[in-house]
Design a protein around this motif. Sequence first.
Motif, short mmCIF file in Angstrom:
data_model
loop_
_atom_site.label_atom_id
_atom_site.label_comp_id
_atom_site.label_asym_id
_atom_site.label_seq_id
_atom_site.Cartn_x
_atom_site.Cartn_y
_atom_site.Cartn_z
N LEU A 63 86.86 -12.23 48.80
CA LEU A 63 85.79 -12.25 48.47
C LEU A 63 86.30 -13.98 47.48
O LEU A 63 86.43 -14.04 47.23
N VAL A 64 84.94 -15.02 49.10
CA VAL A 64 84.39 -16.57 48.01
C VAL A 64 83.52 -16.87 47.82
O VAL A 64 82.63 -16.16 48.70
N GLU A 65 83.38 -17.05 47.05
CA GLU A 65 82.56 -17.69 46.24
C GLU A 65 81.74 -19.10 46.63
O GLU A 65 82.93 -19.54 46.03
N ALA A 66 81.07 -19.60 47.04
CA ALA A 66 81.04 -20.65 47.68
C ALA A 66 79.45 -21.49 46.89
O ALA A 66 78.31 -21.53 47.03
N VAL A 98 92.70 -21.15 44.40
CA VAL A 98 92.71 -19.63 44.13
C VAL A 98 93.48 -20.49 42.71
O VAL A 98 94.02 -21.12 42.79
N GLY A 99 92.28 -20.39 41.51
CA GLY A 99 92.96 -20.96 40.21
C GLY A 99 92.13 -22.12 40.29
O GLY A 99 91.84 -22.92 41.26
N ASP A 100 93.86 -23.00 40.10
CA ASP A 100 93.43 -24.69 39.80
C ASP A 100 93.51 -25.05 41.55
O ASP A 100 93.71 -26.18 41.51
N LYS A 101 94.84 -24.41 42.13
CA LYS A 101 95.32 -24.33 43.39
C LYS A 101 94.35 -24.34 44.43
O LYS A 101 93.87 -23.76 44.79
N ARG A 102 94.18 -25.78 45.25
CA ARG A 102 92.90 -25.82 47.12
C ARG A 102 94.34 -24.60 48.30
O ARG A 102 95.87 -25.16 47.73
N VAL A 154 80.03 -1.18 45.87
CA VAL A 154 79.59 -2.51 45.32
C VAL A 154 79.90 -2.75 43.49
O VAL A 154 80.56 -2.37 43.53
N LEU A 155 80.18 -4.67 44.39
CA LEU A 155 80.84 -4.96 43.01
C LEU A 155 79.83 -5.64 42.30
O LEU A 155 78.73 -6.63 42.83
N VAL A 163 87.31 -15.09 44.28
CA VAL A 163 86.75 -14.11 43.11
C VAL A 163 87.58 -12.95 43.13
O VAL A 163 87.98 -12.32 42.16
N ARG A 164 88.56 -12.11 44.47
CA ARG A 164 88.48 -10.88 44.76
C ARG A 164 89.56 -10.38 45.65
O ARG A 164 88.78 -10.63 46.80
#
Length: 313
Positions: free
Chosen positions: A207-210, A171-175, A251-252, A220-221
């Motif tokens: 929503l995770v983009e991987a 999330v941002g720069d932090k795990r 839809v996003l 992401v959102r």
Amino acid sequence: MKKIVLALAGTALLVAAAVGYTVSARHDADATPAAQLTLSPGQLLFRDTATGRVGAVPLGRPDEKPQLSGLKCDRFAVAKQTAVCLAVQPGTLPAVTDVLVLDDHLAVRHTETLPGTPSRARVSPDGKRVYWTLFVTGDSYAQTGFSTRAGLYEVDSGRLVKTIEELPVFVGDKRYFAADVNYWGITFASDGNRFYATLGSRGKTYLVEADYKRYRGKTVRENVECPSLSPDATRVAFKKKVSDGSWRLSVLDLRTMKETELAEQKSVDDQALWQDDHTVLYGLDNAVWAVPADGSGAPRKLVDGAASPAVTG
């Protein structure tokens, strides 16, 4: 370590439905002769809700009488020359699900047996990976005792990932670390590497983009469940929680982050499917429906007595 279950109000109806399933994944005959279905192009396949059997109609003529195969599933999906069938084993407690990887003639080429009840199933656009979400028990201290387990199988290599819950997410720069992390609703891009999924934790969904090769992801959102990536990989169809037990199909746009609510105003508790870049399919009220992906038009019923739609290209 046992997880504290996420309070999945957004999946309560799915849990109830999954627990009730009793059909098994096997080819069998009943009073109606089984059709010899294949993954030939131009078909709309689905799960016949009365029998559990996989059926098919021409995509351009969905009002034709369906052909029903002898294959019984609780969830079904296809892409290219690969299909996946999820079916809970009858009478097992806690529930156990067979994950059947099928060829283009719906013959079983590989089977995995995993704990849980079927929730979601998909095949990557290149047909090289199948993935699923199961509801499992015994993973938490919560009174409900339910959590989700999302996994995948590599068709070519035979590699099995029973759960992606160890996926490092930032999330941002932090795990992000939490005891109650759950994933569900995986969807892959056509390159077989980029994928999206829902992460649920601490009462929120993301929503995770991987990146599959690097095996790491980023949020992401918020408030995105059961994502489904469009064929052109620019948009995600998803269900947005609007109140407890109610979701709006939306839809996003992944570039602009603009969100468009679709014309279906009823609550849709499903992982939508893109028929093409312009049309989204989904299961609702014991039928398969289609709706324009740009928010225009109106829902159109395609097949009655059907769920778990799949389209052959």
